[in-house]
Design a protein around this motif. Structure first.
Motif, short mmCIF file in Angstrom:
data_model
loop_
_atom_site.label_atom_id
_atom_site.label_comp_id
_atom_site.label_asym_id
_atom_site.label_seq_id
_atom_site.Cartn_x
_atom_site.Cartn_y
_atom_site.Cartn_z
N SER A 64 40.85 44.30 53.04
CA SER A 64 39.98 43.14 52.87
C SER A 64 40.16 42.05 53.88
CB SER A 64 40.11 42.53 51.46
OG SER A 64 41.24 41.66 51.39
N ILE A 77 35.87 39.25 46.41
CA ILE A 77 36.21 39.14 44.99
C ILE A 77 35.01 38.65 44.20
CG2 ILE A 77 37.06 36.77 45.19
CD1 ILE A 77 39.24 37.45 43.18
N ARG A 78 34.89 39.07 42.94
CA ARG A 78 33.77 38.65 42.11
C ARG A 78 34.21 38.60 40.65
NH1 ARG A 78 30.44 44.25 43.16
NH2 ARG A 78 31.30 45.50 41.44
N ASP A 130 36.55 41.17 38.26
CA ASP A 130 37.69 41.80 38.92
C ASP A 130 38.97 41.42 38.19
OD1 ASP A 130 36.04 42.96 40.76
OD2 ASP A 130 36.42 41.50 42.35
N GLN A 131 40.01 42.19 38.41
CA GLN A 131 41.26 41.99 37.68
C GLN A 131 42.41 41.68 38.64
OE1 GLN A 131 41.90 45.50 35.29
NE2 GLN A 131 39.96 45.28 34.18
N VAL A 159 44.09 42.39 43.75
CA VAL A 159 42.82 42.30 43.03
C VAL A 159 42.22 43.70 42.97
CG1 VAL A 159 40.53 41.27 42.93
CG2 VAL A 159 42.46 39.93 43.81
N LEU A 160 42.00 44.21 41.75
CA LEU A 160 41.47 45.55 41.55
C LEU A 160 40.14 45.47 40.81
CD1 LEU A 160 44.70 47.45 40.37
CD2 LEU A 160 43.92 47.02 42.71
N ARG A 161 39.31 46.52 40.98
CA ARG A 161 38.02 46.58 40.30
C ARG A 161 37.96 47.89 39.51
NH1 ARG A 161 33.75 45.21 44.37
NH2 ARG A 161 34.69 43.14 44.02
N TYR A 174 40.61 52.76 39.73
CA TYR A 174 40.41 51.43 40.28
C TYR A 174 40.12 51.48 41.77
CZ TYR A 174 42.35 49.51 35.93
OH TYR A 174 42.57 49.17 34.63
N VAL A 231 40.39 45.78 45.89
CA VAL A 231 39.54 44.76 46.49
C VAL A 231 40.30 43.99 47.57
CG1 VAL A 231 38.14 42.70 46.04
CG2 VAL A 231 38.23 44.55 44.36
#
Length: 877
Positions: free
Chosen positions: A455, A820-821, A824-825, A837-839, A846, A849
């Motif tokens: 990223s 990121i949005r 997201d976790q 940050v994972l989606r 997953y 991100v």
């Protein structure tokens, strides 16, 4: 068929079009041993336009042959030009030479070097020439036998190419010297070298002391021309030559026993460049040099300033025509990296301290001669540097540093037995090479630092270089870095951050390695609920997200307000001297917020702003959130609101903000008459009466004079005075001519000085006598920002310029990747120092991100939370 004798063909540097010449093309013979290489010998010829003729022989490195090697760029060597015509008229064509009686086509830049080599050999043949004698004594005579990769390697034989690339480190380390060819001279070369050599006498402490000075004072202290002088454009252009960004030069420079820099027929030592780059970095003048040069390359046109009645300037811009520019470039945006930082990165490679390859010159030691190799260097740090380099083959971003890794990387006992050797193999496609490299890195130790490379890249325009789909956790090394990542920051490098409490990542079983899916262990911290939505950094939008936090931040050991958490999150809570960051930045952040507040206020309540929804939104973001970010402002507001605020007072402060959550603010009237609309907004929506400073005539004359001087002082920092004309020259002349400053008597001017607290009695500058409207009292030229303000801005730009502020469901404030949005976790993964940050996908796996700073969990605090436990999860594409 028309047969031609290649020895009689006139080759004058123009491409040969006759297809019958194919029979005369050079044909490579197989190399006899795995340690064999080919060497070139330049045959004597007469005249500048003579055909370049080479002979080739094969030698074995085990026999320790005597030769030199060439380091150069295959493409165009020059990227910055004085005119558009120079930029557009250069052709990177293939030109013919004769090798062993047969034709070899080579690039323009290599052809230029061989021509220079030919002329230098002709000059060196005169034994009575004094310059030749001096060059012989200094070891600068041209070589008799040379290794050049484009000719000495059969580029069409992938097996031979893989073998030769795997021994590149040995080829360069066994040379007598490496000649670094930067390309032919241009109009910038000699003036650039003049400044570079002038910096050789500057010591590190001298340069560092200039950080707290203005650019003007710093240049004076170091005995250098003003940073706005056009001579610095020459330095910028010289340091942006293509060679400094070529990926292979790291290895070529690192293994060179001796280095000879050459530009045209000029030769000079590498140490001159590394010392100059150190001065530019330590003094911060390099950043200013890059800024001014990029304004000439890509900056907009500044129109003639407009002035309100209080002489507040309004600067507008428009698209700038090529005829208004002083520099032109073939570079694709600023993602190619800063000029002098490339040299510092290469110097770090040369001296063996490759742990800083991916670093933006942090802790660079000016003029260091250290050859110390540190005990452990992750190979990942080698690959980091290739993201700031260029290559025609994306696989070279991995292969170009493998021999450096053999020199510097020392494996530990954590290496997995499942790790395969990483060797050049041009029969693999790019995606396969990157996946192999990723697993090699992961299996070299029990950490997941590789995942932090996600990223931080932006896509290149060269889509043909981009490999096919890669798993989300595998870095795409074809992309150029567009930000400073957390792994390059001081807290990461010095071990201040340990969100996972140094837990190891446990590699999967043998059957799962070298697959598309990566198995990791992690613990969920929270879910993202709000994210700044902006293409670029926005302080007001970041404040909106932070305003949603509780009055007192729940995840800190000390009592922190929303503003405290926001400014620490914007700079990752560090500065160059302190971790956590010094409290002095609290005041700096407050001042920065209020300045942005004032700017939004002025831009909104002007004629154009009343009809601009974006300016309206910007102003009301400050209006609605200032009290939330700075609770102390509400108390001040309550005191001010008891009295009527007049124009004179309002001019010296931020416009008082309405009470938060004032619904009437959302119903601003839309009227064609800007003044009527302005008065309507003020009378209906502001809870106190304000005489707008930009539109009143009650200001005392001496105060208007003082404000004009302050405005002029800030803009004067852009003045190029007697330097080469640029858009800012024109703008400043227009500024002086367009302002009719009130005539003040000496007594009145003295009274005005006495009314301004803390105003220093600086020496005044002389104004130009040929101006139509000269100042009766010349302005004082002061620095618009203190050192701490500039440092805070620098730290914020380093970390937040390409990132986004976010808030989680349980009110963590964080600084995450641009992509990121909400939804997201935020996870803490074993083997990483900072949160990821994972989606979550529909299949339960997953997507990675990116990585983040989240205030309150950077030191393992999350382990104290109820229900916090590590589980096995899988990362995929």
């Amino acid at each position: 068929m028309n047969f031609l004798d290649p020895e009689s063909v006139s080759l004058t540097g123009h491409p040969i079009q006759d297809t019958d010449l194919n029979q005369f093309k050079f044909v490579y013979k197989p190399l006899p041993t795995a340690s064999s290489i080919r060497l070139l010998h330049l045959q004597p010829s007469v005249g500048d336009g003579a055909v370049i003729r080479l002979s080739m022989k094969t030698v074995d490195l085990d026999d320790k042959p005597q030769y030199d090697a060439l380091s150069y760029t295959w493409g165009r060597p020059i990227t910055v030009f004085q005119t558009k015509e120079e930029r557009d008229n250069l052709e990177d064509q293939q030109l013919p030479i004769i090798c062993d009686g047969l034709i070899v086509n080579i690039g323009q830049n290599l052809h230029d070097f061989l021509g220079a080599w030919q002329r230098m050999l002709q000059a060196a043949s005169d034994g009575n020439d004094e310059r030749t004698a001096s060059a012989r004594k200094a070891g600068l005579l041209p070589p008799t036998e040379l290794w050049i990769d484009a000719i000495c390697i059969n580029q069409k034989d992938m097996d031979e190419k893989s073998t030769q690339v795997s021994m590149m480190g040995r080829i360069y380390s066994q040379t007598q010297k490496v000649i670094i060819w930067l390309g032919p001279e241009d109009n910038f070369t000699r003036s650039a070298l003049q400044i570079i050599f002038k910096m050789q006498g500057i010591q590190q402490l001298q340069a560092r002391a200039c950080r707290s000075m203005t650019d003007e004072d710093g240049c004076k202290a170091l005995g250098l021309p003003p940073i706005t002088s056009s001579i610095w454009w020459s330095v910028f252009a010289f340091l942006h030559r293509s060679w400094f960004r070529r990926v292979w030069v790291m290895q070529e420079l690192a293994f060179a026993p001796q280095i000879q820099m050459q530009c045209g027929l000029l030769t000079f030592p590498w140490a001159a460049l590394s010392k100059a780059a150190g001065v530019l970095y330590e003094s911060r003048l390099g950043d200013s040099m890059d800024m001014w040069a990029w304004m000439e390359l890509d900056g907009p046109k500044f129109n003639e300033p407009l002035f309100l009645e209080d002489l507040t300037p309004i600067l507008t811009t428009e698209e700038r025509l090529d005829s208004d520019r002083n520099l032109f470039s073939i570079l694709k945006g600023r993602a190619v990296g800063s000029s002098f930082h490339n040299i510092i990165r290469l110097e770090a490679t040369r001296v063996g301290d490759s742990s800083r390859l991916g670093d933006r010159a942090y802790s660079f030691r000016l003029g260091t001669n250290s050859k110390k190799i540190i005990p452990f260097v992750p190979i990942l740090h080698m690959f980091d540097s290739t993201c700031r380099s260029e290559s025609s083959d994306p696989r070279d971003r991995i292969y170009a540093v493998l021999d450096i890794a053999k020199r510097d990387v020392h494996d530990t006992d954590l290496v997995s037995p499942y790790r395969r050797p990483l060797v050049p193999n041009y029969n693999l496609d790019t995606a396969e090479v990157y996946l192999e490299a990723a697993w090699y890195i992961l299996l070299s130790s029990n950490d997941l630092e590789l995942l932090l490379r996600k990223s931080l890249c932006s896509k290149n325009d060269d889509s043909e270089l981009k490999p096919p789909s890669l798993p989300s956790w595998v870095p795409d090394w074809t992309l150029a870095l567009n930000e400073t990542s957390m792994w390059a920051l001081k807290p990461f490098k010095e071990g201040n951050w340990s969100a996972s409490r140094n837990l190891f990542w446990v590699p999967p079983e043998k059957s799962s390695v070298y697959r598309q899916i990566l198995k990791v262990q992690g613990a969920l911290v929270d879910v993202v609920t709000e994210v700044v939505e902006s293409e670029s950094f926005s302080l007001s939008k970041s404040g909106v997200v932070a305003a949603g936090l509780p009055t007192v931040y729940p995840w800190a050991s000390e009592k922190l307000t929303r503003g405290d958490v926001l400014w620490r999150t914007l700079i990752a809570n560090y500065d160059e001297d302190n971790y956590p960051a010094s409290d002095e930045f609290k005041t700096v952040f407050y001042n920065s917020w209020m300045e942005e507040n004032k700017k939004a206020y002025r831009e909104y309540y002007c004629e154009e702003g009343l009809s601009d929804p974006e300016k309206e939104a910007e102003w009301f973001r400050f209006v609605n959130n200032t009290f939330k970010i700075f609770p102390q402002e509400e108390e001040l507001f309550e005191e001010i609101s008891k009295t009527e605020v007049k124009g004179e007072r309002c001019q010296e402060s931020v416009a008082p903000s309405p009470q938060p959550n004032n619904e009437r603010l959302q119903q601003k009237p839309r009227q064609h008459d800007g003044q009527t609309a302005r008065n309507s907004v003020l009378s209906e929506n502001l809870p106190i009466q304000i005489e707008q400073p930009p539109f009143n005539n009650t200001e005392p004359e001496h105060q208007r004079q003082e404000r004009a001087e302050e405005n002029y002082a800030v803009l004067s920092k852009l003045n190029l005075a007697s330097q080469a004309p640029s858009q800012f020259d024109i703008m400043m002349k227009q500024l002086v001519k367009s302002v009719e400053f009130p005539q003040s008597s000496p007594d009145e001017a003295d009274r005005a000085d006495s009314k301004v607290e803390g105003k220093e009695k600086d020496d005044h500058q002389d104004t130009n006598s040929d101006e139509d409207q000269a100042l009766t009292k010349p302005p004082k030229i002061r620095s618009p920002h203190s050192f701490s303000e500039r440092e805070f801005d620098r730290l914020r730009n380093i970390f937040s310029s390409s990132r986004r502020i976010f808030r989680t469901r349980e009110n963590y404030l964080g600084n995450g990747p641009k992509s990121i949005r909400p939804g997201d976790q935020v996870w803490i993964l074993a083997g990483t120092k900072i949160p990821s940050v994972l989606r979550l996908q529909e299949n339960g796996k997953y997507v990675l991100v990116g990585h983040s700073y989240a205030h309150g969990i950077m030191h393992g605090e999350a382990f104290k939370r109820r229900g916090f436990e590590f589980v096995n999860i899988q990362l995929e594409e």
